[in-house]
Design an enzyme around this catalytic site. Sequence first.
Site, PDB file in Angstrom:
ATOM      1  N   HIS A 118      -0.891  -9.355   3.557  1.00 41.21           N
ATOM      2  CA  HIS A 118      -0.818  -8.724   5.145  1.00 41.21           C
ATOM      3  C   HIS A 118      -0.041  -7.098   3.571  1.00 41.21           C
ATOM      4  O   HIS A 118      -0.144  -8.078   3.016  1.00 41.21           O
ATOM      5  CB  HIS A 118       0.272  -8.955   6.064  1.00 41.21           C
ATOM      6  CG  HIS A 118       1.435  -7.890   6.232  1.00 41.21           C
ATOM      7  ND1 HIS A 118       0.601  -7.328   7.206  1.00 41.21           N
ATOM      8  CD2 HIS A 118       2.258  -7.177   5.729  1.00 41.21           C
ATOM      9  CE1 HIS A 118       0.538  -6.201   7.350  1.00 41.21           C
ATOM     10  NE2 HIS A 118       1.722  -5.866   6.824  1.00 41.21           N
ATOM     11  N   GLU A 129       8.516  -2.228   8.026  1.00 46.70           N
ATOM     12  CA  GLU A 129       8.398  -3.110   7.150  1.00 46.70           C
ATOM     13  C   GLU A 129       8.970  -3.679   6.195  1.00 46.70           C
ATOM     14  O   GLU A 129      10.244  -4.908   6.579  1.00 46.70           O
ATOM     15  CB  GLU A 129       6.631  -3.557   6.649  1.00 46.70           C
ATOM     16  CG  GLU A 129       6.020  -3.536   7.811  1.00 46.70           C
ATOM     17  CD  GLU A 129       4.302  -3.975   8.073  1.00 46.70           C
ATOM     18  OE1 GLU A 129       3.657  -3.683   6.648  1.00 46.70           O
ATOM     19  OE2 GLU A 129       3.945  -3.803   8.539  1.00 46.70           O
TER      20      GLU A 129
END
Length: 150
Positions: A118, A129
Amino acid sequence: MSKFEQTYIMIKPDGVQRNLVGAIIARFEQRGFKLVALKMVHATPEHLEKHYEDLKGKPFFPGLIKYMASGPVVAMVWEGLDAVKTGRSMLGATNPLASAPGTIRGDYALAVGRNIAHGSDSVESAKKEIAHWFPEGIVQYRSLLEDVIF
Ligand code: RTP
Protein backbone atom coordinates in the site's frame (compact mmCIF):
# COMPACT_ATOMS: atom_id res chain seq x y z
CA MET A 1 7.22 21.83 -8.44
CA SER A 2 8.83 18.95 -6.55
CA LYS A 3 8.19 18.85 -2.84
CA PHE A 4 9.97 17.21 0.04
CA GLU A 5 7.40 14.79 1.47
CA GLN A 6 6.82 11.77 3.66
CA THR A 7 4.66 8.86 2.58
CA TYR A 8 3.28 5.81 4.35
CA ILE A 9 4.19 2.54 2.62
CA MET A 10 2.94 -0.78 3.97
CA ILE A 11 3.95 -4.25 2.87
CA LYS A 12 0.73 -6.26 3.11
CA PRO A 13 0.49 -9.79 4.57
CA ASP A 14 1.01 -11.44 1.15
CA GLY A 15 4.21 -9.43 0.61
CA VAL A 16 5.52 -10.60 3.99
CA GLN A 17 4.49 -14.25 3.37
CA ARG A 18 6.19 -14.21 -0.02
CA ASN A 19 9.48 -12.93 1.46
CA LEU A 20 9.34 -9.70 -0.55
CA VAL A 21 10.15 -7.36 2.36
CA GLY A 22 13.82 -6.96 1.46
CA ALA A 23 13.14 -6.53 -2.26
CA ILE A 24 10.57 -3.79 -1.63
CA ILE A 25 12.73 -1.93 0.87
CA ALA A 26 15.66 -2.16 -1.57
CA ARG A 27 13.62 -0.47 -4.31
CA PHE A 28 12.85 2.54 -2.10
CA GLU A 29 16.43 2.77 -0.85
CA GLN A 30 17.87 2.48 -4.32
CA ARG A 31 15.53 5.13 -5.68
CA GLY A 32 16.98 7.53 -3.10
CA PHE A 33 14.26 7.70 -0.47
CA LYS A 34 15.17 7.87 3.18
CA LEU A 35 13.67 5.39 5.65
CA VAL A 36 12.41 7.24 8.72
CA ALA A 37 10.14 4.63 10.35
CA LEU A 38 9.78 0.86 10.16
CA LYS A 39 7.98 -1.78 12.20
CA MET A 40 6.18 -5.10 11.85
CA VAL A 41 2.62 -5.14 13.15
CA HIS A 42 -0.11 -7.76 13.23
CA ALA A 43 -2.93 -5.23 13.04
CA THR A 44 -6.39 -5.71 14.52
CA PRO A 45 -9.47 -5.55 12.28
CA GLU A 46 -10.48 -2.32 14.10
CA HIS A 47 -7.14 -0.68 13.31
CA LEU A 48 -7.43 -1.73 9.66
CA GLU A 49 -11.04 -0.57 9.39
CA LYS A 50 -9.87 2.87 10.48
CA HIS A 51 -7.02 2.81 7.96
CA TYR A 52 -9.43 1.90 5.15
CA GLU A 53 -12.41 3.92 6.45
CA ASP A 54 -12.92 5.61 3.05
CA LEU A 55 -13.69 2.18 1.55
CA LYS A 56 -16.37 1.20 4.10
CA GLY A 57 -19.43 0.11 2.17
CA LYS A 58 -17.48 -1.29 -0.82
CA PRO A 59 -18.38 -4.92 -1.54
CA PHE A 60 -14.76 -6.01 -1.11
CA PHE A 61 -14.35 -4.24 2.28
CA PRO A 62 -14.94 -7.29 4.57
CA GLY A 63 -12.57 -9.43 2.49
CA LEU A 64 -9.98 -6.65 2.46
CA ILE A 65 -10.00 -6.39 6.26
CA LYS A 66 -9.81 -10.19 6.66
CA TYR A 67 -6.83 -10.36 4.29
CA MET A 68 -5.05 -7.43 5.93
CA ALA A 69 -5.58 -8.95 9.41
CA SER A 70 -4.46 -12.43 8.27
CA GLY A 71 -0.80 -11.83 9.18
CA PRO A 72 1.74 -9.17 10.01
CA VAL A 73 2.37 -6.16 7.81
CA VAL A 74 5.50 -4.03 7.57
CA ALA A 75 4.67 -0.38 8.23
CA MET A 76 7.14 2.20 6.93
CA VAL A 77 7.58 5.90 6.37
CA TRP A 78 9.77 7.00 3.46
CA GLU A 79 10.91 10.57 2.90
CA GLY A 80 12.15 12.46 -0.14
CA LEU A 81 11.21 14.49 -3.18
CA ASP A 82 7.61 13.85 -4.29
CA ALA A 83 7.57 10.78 -2.04
CA VAL A 84 3.77 10.36 -2.23
CA LYS A 85 3.40 10.44 -6.01
CA THR A 86 6.63 8.60 -6.70
CA GLY A 87 5.77 5.95 -4.10
CA ARG A 88 2.46 5.33 -5.88
CA SER A 89 4.15 5.10 -9.26
CA MET A 90 6.69 2.63 -7.87
CA LEU A 91 3.79 0.48 -6.58
CA GLY A 92 1.93 0.51 -9.90
CA ALA A 93 -1.81 0.41 -10.57
CA THR A 94 -4.08 -1.00 -7.83
CA ASN A 95 -5.02 -3.96 -10.03
CA PRO A 96 -1.76 -5.78 -10.77
CA LEU A 97 -3.09 -6.86 -14.17
CA ALA A 98 -2.94 -3.19 -15.14
CA SER A 99 0.38 -2.46 -13.40
CA ALA A 100 3.32 -1.81 -15.68
CA PRO A 101 6.27 -4.21 -15.57
CA GLY A 102 8.99 -2.60 -13.48
CA THR A 103 6.53 -1.57 -10.78
CA ILE A 104 6.22 -3.54 -7.54
CA ARG A 105 2.76 -4.86 -8.35
CA GLY A 106 3.61 -5.30 -12.03
CA ASP A 107 6.60 -7.45 -11.11
CA TYR A 108 5.24 -9.45 -8.18
CA ALA A 109 1.44 -9.67 -8.28
CA LEU A 110 -1.55 -10.79 -10.33
CA ALA A 111 -4.65 -10.27 -8.18
CA VAL A 112 -6.16 -7.03 -6.87
CA GLY A 113 -7.03 -8.80 -3.63
CA ARG A 114 -3.36 -9.74 -3.11
CA ASN A 115 -1.50 -6.71 -4.34
CA ILE A 116 1.55 -6.78 -2.06
CA ALA A 117 1.83 -3.22 -0.80
CA HIS A 118 0.00 0.00 0.00
CA GLY A 119 1.10 3.59 -0.55
CA SER A 120 -0.57 6.84 0.54
CA ASP A 121 -2.52 8.52 -2.27
CA SER A 122 -2.05 12.16 -1.14
CA VAL A 123 0.02 14.21 1.26
CA GLU A 124 -3.06 14.60 3.44
CA SER A 125 -3.69 10.83 3.62
CA ALA A 126 0.01 10.27 4.27
CA LYS A 127 -0.16 12.55 7.34
CA LYS A 128 -3.24 10.71 8.63
CA GLU A 129 -1.81 7.27 7.96
CA ILE A 130 1.57 8.08 9.55
CA ALA A 131 -0.20 9.31 12.69
CA HIS A 132 -2.44 6.21 12.69
CA TRP A 133 0.40 3.69 12.35
CA PHE A 134 3.11 5.56 14.24
CA PRO A 135 1.33 7.35 17.11
CA GLU A 136 4.63 7.12 19.02
CA GLY A 137 6.23 9.42 16.41
CA ILE A 138 9.04 8.78 13.97
CA VAL A 139 12.76 9.37 14.10
CA GLN A 140 14.50 12.39 12.68
CA TYR A 141 18.04 12.23 11.39
CA ARG A 142 20.09 13.91 8.76
CA SER A 143 21.12 11.79 5.82
CA LEU A 144 24.48 12.64 4.25
CA LEU A 145 22.79 12.41 0.84
CA GLU A 146 20.57 15.37 1.66
CA ASP A 147 23.61 17.65 1.51
CA VAL A 148 24.14 16.54 -2.05
CA ILE A 149 20.65 16.58 -3.52
CA PHE A 150 18.69 19.29 -1.71
P1 RTP B 1 -3.95 0.75 -1.30
O1 RTP B 1 -4.80 1.71 -0.49
O2 RTP B 1 -3.89 -0.63 -0.71
O3 RTP B 1 -2.61 1.33 -1.65
O4 RTP B 1 -4.67 0.57 -2.69
P2 RTP B 1 -5.18 1.68 -3.67
O5 RTP B 1 -5.24 3.03 -3.02
O6 RTP B 1 -4.36 1.53 -4.88
O7 RTP B 1 -6.66 1.16 -3.96
P3 RTP B 1 -8.01 1.36 -3.15
O8 RTP B 1 -9.08 1.58 -4.14
O9 RTP B 1 -7.83 2.31 -2.02
O10 RTP B 1 -8.23 -0.10 -2.56
C1 RTP B 1 -7.58 -0.52 -1.39
C2 RTP B 1 -7.25 -1.97 -1.50
O11 RTP B 1 -8.45 -2.74 -1.53
C3 RTP B 1 -8.24 -3.91 -2.28
N1 RTP B 1 -9.21 -3.95 -3.38
N2 RTP B 1 -9.86 -5.05 -3.71
N3 RTP B 1 -11.59 -6.89 -4.93
C4 RTP B 1 -11.53 -5.67 -5.40
O12 RTP B 1 -12.16 -5.33 -6.33
C5 RTP B 1 -10.65 -4.73 -4.72
N4 RTP B 1 -10.51 -3.44 -5.02
C6 RTP B 1 -9.61 -2.96 -4.17
C7 RTP B 1 -6.84 -3.86 -2.83
O13 RTP B 1 -5.99 -4.57 -1.90
C8 RTP B 1 -6.53 -2.39 -2.77
O14 RTP B 1 -5.15 -2.16 -2.72
